[in-house]
Write a protein that holds these residues in place. Sequence first.
Motif, PDB file in Angstrom:
ATOM      1  N   VAL A   3       0.962  -1.135   0.110  1.00 23.51           N
ATOM      2  CA  VAL A   3      -0.098  -0.129  -0.097  1.00 23.51           C
ATOM      3  C   VAL A   3       0.793   1.282  -0.037  1.00 23.51           C
ATOM      4  CG1 VAL A   3      -1.901  -1.087   1.134  1.00 23.51           C
ATOM      5  CG2 VAL A   3      -0.177   0.238   2.528  1.00 23.51           C
ATOM      6  N   LEU A   4       0.202   2.358  -0.378  1.00 23.25           N
ATOM      7  CA  LEU A   4       1.098   3.556  -0.513  1.00 23.25           C
ATOM      8  C   LEU A   4       0.605   4.449   0.790  1.00 23.25           C
ATOM      9  CD1 LEU A   4       3.123   4.215  -2.663  1.00 23.25           C
ATOM     10  CD2 LEU A   4       1.368   5.812  -3.646  1.00 23.25           C
ATOM     11  N   ASN A   6       1.438   7.996   2.489  1.00 23.74           N
ATOM     12  CA  ASN A   6       1.945   9.200   2.211  1.00 23.74           C
ATOM     13  C   ASN A   6       3.060   9.129   1.166  1.00 23.74           C
ATOM     14  OD1 ASN A   6       0.300  10.495   3.973  1.00 23.74           O
ATOM     15  ND2 ASN A   6       1.771  11.086   5.810  1.00 23.74           N
ATOM     16  N   GLY A   7       2.953   8.645   0.336  1.00 31.64           N
ATOM     17  CA  GLY A   7       3.965   8.251  -0.806  1.00 31.64           C
ATOM     18  C   GLY A   7       4.937   7.058  -0.665  1.00 31.64           C
ATOM     19  N   VAL A   9       5.811   3.280  -0.313  1.00 34.62           N
ATOM     20  CA  VAL A   9       5.553   2.123  -0.677  1.00 34.62           C
ATOM     21  C   VAL A   9       5.783   1.166   0.685  1.00 34.62           C
ATOM     22  CG1 VAL A   9       5.822  -0.084  -1.852  1.00 34.62           C
ATOM     23  CG2 VAL A   9       6.213   2.036  -2.906  1.00 34.62           C
ATOM     24  N   VAL A  36      -8.565   7.456   2.456  1.00 34.14           N
ATOM     25  CA  VAL A  36      -7.940   6.380   1.656  1.00 34.14           C
ATOM     26  C   VAL A  36      -8.648   6.495   0.466  1.00 34.14           C
ATOM     27  CG1 VAL A  36      -8.206   3.855   1.391  1.00 34.14           C
ATOM     28  CG2 VAL A  36      -7.788   4.516   3.626  1.00 34.14           C
ATOM     29  N   ALA A  37      -8.031   6.259  -0.579  1.00 34.81           N
ATOM     30  CA  ALA A  37      -8.514   6.681  -2.052  1.00 34.81           C
ATOM     31  C   ALA A  37      -9.321   7.831  -2.038  1.00 34.81           C
ATOM     32  CB  ALA A  37      -9.515   5.316  -2.494  1.00 34.81           C
ATOM     33  N   GLY A  54      -2.269  -2.005  -3.414  1.00 30.25           N
ATOM     34  CA  GLY A  54      -2.170  -0.563  -4.092  1.00 30.25           C
ATOM     35  C   GLY A  54      -3.180   0.358  -3.396  1.00 30.25           C
ATOM     36  N   SER A  55      -3.662   0.137  -2.172  1.00 31.47           N
ATOM     37  CA  SER A  55      -4.572   1.368  -1.697  1.00 31.47           C
ATOM     38  C   SER A  55      -3.694   2.533  -1.274  1.00 31.47           C
ATOM     39  CB  SER A  55      -4.928   0.809  -0.220  1.00 31.47           C
ATOM     40  OG  SER A  55      -6.028   0.064  -0.403  1.00 31.47           O
ATOM     41  N   VAL A  56      -4.276   3.542  -1.483  1.00 31.51           N
ATOM     42  CA  VAL A  56      -3.398   4.943  -1.448  1.00 31.51           C
ATOM     43  C   VAL A  56      -3.920   5.549   0.019  1.00 31.51           C
ATOM     44  CG1 VAL A  56      -2.845   7.312  -2.235  1.00 31.51           C
ATOM     45  CG2 VAL A  56      -3.139   5.251  -3.768  1.00 31.51           C
ATOM     46  N   GLU A  58      -3.436   8.518   2.849  1.00 36.48           N
ATOM     47  CA  GLU A  58      -2.821   9.758   3.417  1.00 36.48           C
ATOM     48  C   GLU A  58      -3.166  10.035   4.784  1.00 36.48           C
ATOM     49  OE1 GLU A  58      -1.098  12.022   1.435  1.00 36.48           O
ATOM     50  OE2 GLU A  58      -1.038  10.516  -0.364  1.00 36.48           O
TER      51      GLU A  58
ATOM     52  N   ARG B  46       0.933  16.299   5.338  1.00 39.55           N
ATOM     53  CA  ARG B  46       1.123  14.947   5.832  1.00 39.55           C
ATOM     54  C   ARG B  46       1.886  14.928   7.037  1.00 39.55           C
ATOM     55  NH1 ARG B  46       3.604  12.400  -0.199  1.00 39.55           N
ATOM     56  NH2 ARG B  46       1.588  11.680  -0.710  1.00 39.55           N
TER      57      ARG B  46
END
Lengths: 66, 251
Positions: A3-4, A6-7, A9, A36-37, A54-56, A58, B46
Amino acid sequence: MNVLVNGDVTEVGPGATLADVLAARGVPERGVAVAVAGEVVPRAAWRSTTLRDGSVVEVLTAVQGG
Amino acid sequence: MDDLVIAGRKFGSRLIMGTGGAANLAVLERALVASGTALTTVAMRRLDAGGGPGVLALLERLGIEALPNTAGCHTAAEAVLTARLAREALETDLVKLEVVADDRTLLPDPIELLDAAEQLVDDGFTVLPYTNDDPVLAQKLADAGCAAVMPLGSPIGTGLGIRNPHNIEMIVAAASVPVVLDAGIGTASEAAQAMELGCDAVLLATAVTRASDPEAMATAMRLAVESGRLARGAGRIPRRYWAHASSPAVD
Protein backbone atom coordinates in the motif's frame (compact mmCIF):
# COMPACT_ATOMS: atom_id res chain seq x y z
CA MET A 1 0.74 -6.78 -0.67
CA ASN A 2 1.86 -3.18 -0.95
CA VAL A 3 0.00 0.00 0.00
CA LEU A 4 1.08 3.59 -0.44
CA VAL A 5 1.21 5.57 2.82
CA ASN A 6 1.97 9.27 2.34
CA GLY A 7 3.78 8.34 -0.84
CA ASP A 8 5.86 5.54 0.73
CA VAL A 9 5.45 2.00 -0.57
CA THR A 10 4.65 -0.07 2.52
CA GLU A 11 4.42 -3.87 2.63
CA VAL A 12 1.55 -5.24 4.71
CA GLY A 13 0.09 -8.68 5.34
CA PRO A 14 -3.04 -9.85 3.54
CA GLY A 15 -6.21 -8.60 5.17
CA ALA A 16 -4.38 -5.77 6.92
CA THR A 17 -6.65 -3.09 8.32
CA LEU A 18 -6.06 0.63 8.23
CA ALA A 19 -5.56 0.50 12.02
CA ASP A 20 -2.73 -2.06 11.56
CA VAL A 21 -0.91 0.11 9.05
CA LEU A 22 -1.26 3.26 11.13
CA ALA A 23 -0.09 1.51 14.29
CA ALA A 24 2.95 0.10 12.49
CA ARG A 25 3.82 3.60 11.42
CA GLY A 26 3.38 5.04 14.90
CA VAL A 27 0.54 7.34 13.93
CA PRO A 28 -0.96 8.95 17.06
CA GLU A 29 -4.66 8.56 17.87
CA ARG A 30 -5.35 12.29 18.15
CA GLY A 31 -4.69 15.27 15.94
CA VAL A 32 -4.54 13.34 12.67
CA ALA A 33 -6.91 12.50 9.87
CA VAL A 34 -6.74 9.70 7.33
CA ALA A 35 -8.01 9.39 3.79
CA VAL A 36 -8.05 6.20 1.74
CA ALA A 37 -8.51 6.61 -2.00
CA GLY A 38 -9.40 10.27 -1.49
CA GLU A 39 -12.16 9.67 1.07
CA VAL A 40 -11.89 10.51 4.77
CA VAL A 41 -11.99 7.45 7.02
CA PRO A 42 -13.23 8.44 10.49
CA ARG A 43 -11.16 7.24 13.44
CA ALA A 44 -13.99 4.90 14.50
CA ALA A 45 -13.70 3.06 11.18
CA TRP A 46 -9.93 2.50 11.15
CA ARG A 47 -10.26 -1.06 12.54
CA SER A 48 -13.00 -2.10 10.16
CA THR A 49 -11.34 -0.69 7.04
CA THR A 50 -9.37 -3.35 5.20
CA LEU A 51 -6.81 -2.32 2.62
CA ARG A 52 -6.19 -3.76 -0.81
CA ASP A 53 -3.02 -4.07 -2.82
CA GLY A 54 -2.26 -0.60 -4.13
CA SER A 55 -4.49 1.26 -1.64
CA VAL A 56 -3.50 4.91 -1.33
CA VAL A 57 -3.45 6.12 2.27
CA GLU A 58 -2.88 9.74 3.26
CA VAL A 59 -2.26 10.72 6.89
CA LEU A 60 -2.49 14.42 7.66
CA THR A 61 -1.99 16.61 10.68
CA ALA A 62 -2.00 20.31 11.48
CA VAL A 63 1.22 22.25 10.92
CA GLN A 64 2.18 25.92 11.06
CA GLY A 65 0.56 27.78 8.21
CA GLY A 66 -1.81 30.48 7.10
CA MET B 1 -13.54 45.62 23.32
CA ASP B 2 -16.76 43.86 22.37
CA ASP B 3 -16.49 40.24 21.24
CA LEU B 4 -16.19 39.11 17.65
CA VAL B 5 -19.16 36.84 16.93
CA ILE B 6 -18.99 34.37 14.03
CA ALA B 7 -21.89 31.95 13.56
CA GLY B 8 -22.92 32.48 17.17
CA ARG B 9 -19.44 31.80 18.57
CA LYS B 10 -17.77 34.54 20.57
CA PHE B 11 -14.09 35.37 20.31
CA GLY B 12 -12.47 37.76 22.76
CA SER B 13 -10.13 39.28 20.17
CA ARG B 14 -10.68 40.80 16.75
CA LEU B 15 -7.19 39.83 15.63
CA ILE B 16 -7.06 36.39 14.02
CA MET B 17 -3.50 35.16 13.67
CA GLY B 18 -1.74 32.79 11.31
CA THR B 19 1.15 30.59 12.37
CA GLY B 20 3.06 30.37 9.08
CA GLY B 21 6.51 31.87 8.75
CA ALA B 22 7.54 31.86 12.42
CA ALA B 23 11.19 30.88 12.92
CA ASN B 24 10.28 28.42 15.68
CA LEU B 25 7.53 27.58 18.15
CA ALA B 26 9.06 29.66 20.96
CA VAL B 27 8.99 32.80 18.82
CA LEU B 28 5.48 31.93 17.69
CA GLU B 29 4.29 31.47 21.26
CA ARG B 30 5.54 34.89 22.36
CA ALA B 31 3.93 36.50 19.31
CA LEU B 32 0.59 34.77 19.82
CA VAL B 33 0.47 35.74 23.48
CA ALA B 34 1.36 39.36 22.65
CA SER B 35 -1.30 39.49 19.93
CA GLY B 36 -4.06 38.54 22.37
CA THR B 37 -5.62 36.38 19.63
CA ALA B 38 -8.37 33.86 20.36
CA LEU B 39 -8.41 32.16 16.94
CA THR B 40 -5.40 31.11 14.88
CA THR B 41 -4.94 29.32 11.58
CA VAL B 42 -3.07 26.10 10.93
CA ALA B 43 -2.46 24.21 7.68
CA MET B 44 -3.02 20.51 6.98
CA ARG B 45 -0.06 18.54 5.68
CA ARG B 46 1.23 14.96 5.62
CA LEU B 47 2.10 13.73 9.09
CA ASP B 48 5.72 13.05 8.19
CA ALA B 49 6.23 16.29 6.29
CA GLY B 50 8.29 19.10 7.76
CA GLY B 51 6.75 21.72 10.03
CA GLY B 52 6.23 19.54 13.08
CA PRO B 53 3.02 18.61 14.86
CA GLY B 54 3.75 20.87 17.85
CA VAL B 55 1.60 23.78 16.78
CA LEU B 56 -1.71 22.17 17.84
CA ALA B 57 -0.37 21.42 21.30
CA LEU B 58 0.85 25.01 21.53
CA LEU B 59 -2.57 26.44 20.65
CA GLU B 60 -4.26 24.10 23.10
CA ARG B 61 -1.90 25.15 25.90
CA LEU B 62 -2.52 28.85 25.14
CA GLY B 63 -6.30 28.37 25.01
CA ILE B 64 -6.43 29.56 21.39
CA GLU B 65 -8.96 27.95 19.05
CA ALA B 66 -7.46 26.43 15.91
CA LEU B 67 -8.80 27.49 12.53
CA PRO B 68 -7.66 24.96 9.91
CA ASN B 69 -7.15 26.30 6.40
CA THR B 70 -7.18 24.70 2.98
CA ALA B 71 -4.01 26.44 1.82
CA GLY B 72 -2.40 24.86 -1.21
CA CYS B 73 -5.69 23.75 -2.76
CA HIS B 74 -6.38 24.80 -6.36
CA THR B 75 -9.75 23.13 -6.93
CA ALA B 76 -13.01 22.84 -5.05
CA ALA B 77 -12.56 19.06 -4.80
CA GLU B 78 -9.14 19.41 -3.16
CA ALA B 79 -10.42 22.04 -0.74
CA VAL B 80 -13.47 19.99 0.27
CA LEU B 81 -11.32 16.92 1.01
CA THR B 82 -8.80 19.01 2.98
CA ALA B 83 -11.61 20.61 5.01
CA ARG B 84 -13.05 17.18 5.82
CA LEU B 85 -9.63 15.92 6.91
CA ALA B 86 -9.18 19.01 9.08
CA ARG B 87 -12.57 18.46 10.71
CA GLU B 88 -11.60 14.88 11.51
CA ALA B 89 -8.14 15.76 12.82
CA LEU B 90 -9.04 18.88 14.80
CA GLU B 91 -12.62 18.06 15.75
CA THR B 92 -13.84 21.45 14.57
CA ASP B 93 -16.32 22.49 11.90
CA LEU B 94 -14.55 25.82 11.39
CA VAL B 95 -12.61 26.13 8.16
CA LYS B 96 -10.72 28.97 6.51
CA LEU B 97 -11.51 28.14 2.90
CA GLU B 98 -8.67 28.96 0.52
CA VAL B 99 -8.78 27.97 -3.14
CA VAL B 100 -6.08 29.78 -5.05
CA ALA B 101 -5.74 30.16 -8.80
CA ASP B 102 -1.96 30.03 -9.09
CA ASP B 103 1.13 30.07 -6.91
CA ARG B 104 2.54 33.35 -8.18
CA THR B 105 -0.34 35.58 -7.08
CA LEU B 106 -2.06 33.22 -4.62
CA LEU B 107 -5.24 35.06 -5.59
CA PRO B 108 -8.49 33.19 -4.94
CA ASP B 109 -10.09 31.35 -7.86
CA PRO B 110 -13.62 32.74 -7.54
CA ILE B 111 -15.37 29.94 -9.45
CA GLU B 112 -13.76 27.11 -7.48
CA LEU B 113 -14.09 29.08 -4.22
CA LEU B 114 -17.84 29.53 -4.52
CA ASP B 115 -18.30 25.90 -5.56
CA ALA B 116 -16.29 24.68 -2.54
CA ALA B 117 -18.13 27.06 -0.19
CA GLU B 118 -21.51 25.72 -1.28
CA GLN B 119 -20.41 22.11 -0.81
CA LEU B 120 -18.92 22.76 2.64
CA VAL B 121 -21.93 24.74 3.88
CA ASP B 122 -24.14 21.83 2.77
CA ASP B 123 -21.84 19.48 4.68
CA GLY B 124 -22.33 21.45 7.92
CA PHE B 125 -19.08 23.41 8.03
CA THR B 126 -18.73 26.93 9.40
CA VAL B 127 -17.06 28.38 6.32
CA LEU B 128 -14.78 31.42 6.42
CA PRO B 129 -13.70 32.01 2.83
CA TYR B 130 -10.55 33.90 1.87
CA THR B 131 -11.86 35.92 -1.05
CA ASN B 132 -11.01 38.66 -3.51
CA ASP B 133 -11.79 42.28 -2.63
CA ASP B 134 -14.84 41.92 -4.87
CA PRO B 135 -18.18 43.03 -3.38
CA VAL B 136 -20.15 40.87 -5.82
CA LEU B 137 -18.30 37.67 -4.94
CA ALA B 138 -18.42 38.50 -1.23
CA GLN B 139 -22.19 38.83 -1.45
CA LYS B 140 -22.50 35.51 -3.28
CA LEU B 141 -20.39 33.78 -0.63
CA ALA B 142 -22.56 35.22 2.15
CA ASP B 143 -25.70 34.21 0.26
CA ALA B 144 -24.28 30.68 -0.04
CA GLY B 145 -24.26 30.46 3.75
CA CYS B 146 -20.68 31.36 4.64
CA ALA B 147 -20.33 32.47 8.26
CA ALA B 148 -18.03 35.39 7.36
CA VAL B 149 -16.28 36.78 4.32
CA MET B 150 -12.54 37.42 4.34
CA PRO B 151 -11.47 39.74 1.52
CA LEU B 152 -7.79 40.33 0.85
CA GLY B 153 -6.18 43.73 1.25
CA SER B 154 -3.48 42.68 -1.21
CA PRO B 155 -1.93 39.31 -2.14
CA ILE B 156 -0.79 36.96 0.63
CA GLY B 157 2.58 37.80 2.09
CA THR B 158 3.13 40.98 0.08
CA GLY B 159 2.66 43.48 2.90
CA LEU B 160 1.19 45.90 0.35
CA GLY B 161 -1.64 46.89 2.67
CA ILE B 162 -5.18 47.61 1.52
CA ARG B 163 -4.95 48.40 -2.18
CA ASN B 164 -8.63 49.06 -2.75
CA PRO B 165 -10.16 50.53 0.40
CA HIS B 166 -13.31 51.52 -1.44
CA ASN B 167 -14.05 47.90 -2.34
CA ILE B 168 -13.56 46.88 1.29
CA GLU B 169 -16.01 49.63 2.32
CA MET B 170 -18.54 48.37 -0.21
CA ILE B 171 -18.16 44.80 1.08
CA VAL B 172 -18.71 46.06 4.64
CA ALA B 173 -21.72 48.17 3.62
CA ALA B 174 -23.48 45.22 2.01
CA ALA B 175 -22.37 42.53 4.45
CA SER B 176 -24.87 40.37 6.29
CA VAL B 177 -22.01 38.43 7.94
CA PRO B 178 -18.77 39.56 9.64
CA VAL B 179 -16.04 40.89 7.33
CA VAL B 180 -12.47 39.88 8.13
CA LEU B 181 -9.66 41.67 6.28
CA ASP B 182 -7.37 38.79 5.37
CA ALA B 183 -3.96 39.05 3.73
CA GLY B 184 -1.69 41.87 2.68
CA ILE B 185 -1.32 43.69 6.00
CA GLY B 186 2.27 44.86 6.44
CA THR B 187 2.21 47.09 9.46
CA ALA B 188 0.00 48.33 12.28
CA SER B 189 -1.49 51.37 10.53
CA GLU B 190 -2.93 49.06 7.86
CA ALA B 191 -4.59 46.85 10.48
CA ALA B 192 -6.09 49.98 12.04
CA GLN B 193 -7.26 51.12 8.60
CA ALA B 194 -9.07 47.82 8.04
CA MET B 195 -11.00 48.31 11.26
CA GLU B 196 -11.70 51.99 10.46
CA LEU B 197 -13.16 50.86 7.13
CA GLY B 198 -15.62 48.82 9.16
CA CYS B 199 -14.14 45.34 9.08
CA ASP B 200 -15.09 43.18 12.05
CA ALA B 201 -11.65 41.61 12.39
CA VAL B 202 -8.22 41.32 10.81
CA LEU B 203 -6.39 38.11 9.93
CA LEU B 204 -2.62 38.32 9.49
CA ALA B 205 0.48 36.19 9.83
CA THR B 206 3.46 37.27 7.77
CA ALA B 207 3.46 40.85 9.06
CA VAL B 208 4.12 39.47 12.54
CA THR B 209 5.98 36.21 11.99
CA ARG B 210 8.49 37.69 9.54
CA ALA B 211 8.94 41.02 11.35
CA SER B 212 12.36 41.62 12.88
CA ASP B 213 10.70 41.48 16.29
CA PRO B 214 7.54 39.35 16.01
CA GLU B 215 6.52 39.85 19.63
CA ALA B 216 6.67 43.65 19.35
CA MET B 217 4.82 43.65 16.03
CA ALA B 218 2.13 41.37 17.51
CA THR B 219 1.64 43.89 20.31
CA ALA B 220 1.42 46.69 17.74
CA MET B 221 -1.20 44.76 15.77
CA ARG B 222 -3.29 44.07 18.87
CA LEU B 223 -3.32 47.79 19.72
CA ALA B 224 -3.95 48.79 16.10
CA VAL B 225 -7.00 46.54 15.80
CA GLU B 226 -8.36 47.91 19.08
CA SER B 227 -7.63 51.51 18.01
CA GLY B 228 -9.23 51.08 14.63
CA ARG B 229 -12.32 49.49 16.14
CA LEU B 230 -12.66 52.36 18.64
CA ALA B 231 -12.14 54.99 15.94
CA ARG B 232 -14.74 53.39 13.70
CA GLY B 233 -17.27 53.46 16.51
CA ALA B 234 -16.31 56.98 17.59
CA GLY B 235 -17.29 58.49 14.25
CA ARG B 236 -14.57 60.42 12.50
CA ILE B 237 -15.02 64.06 11.53
CA PRO B 238 -15.95 64.84 7.95
CA ARG B 239 -13.11 65.79 5.64
CA ARG B 240 -13.10 69.55 4.88
CA TYR B 241 -11.42 71.42 2.08
CA TRP B 242 -10.55 74.58 4.07
CA ALA B 243 -9.12 74.96 7.53
CA HIS B 244 -11.47 75.12 10.49
CA ALA B 245 -9.93 76.86 13.50
CA SER B 246 -9.86 74.86 16.68
CA SER B 247 -9.04 77.89 18.86
CA PRO B 248 -11.47 80.76 19.46
CA ALA B 249 -11.17 83.82 17.21
CA VAL B 250 -8.93 86.65 18.50
CA ASP B 251 -10.99 89.30 20.37
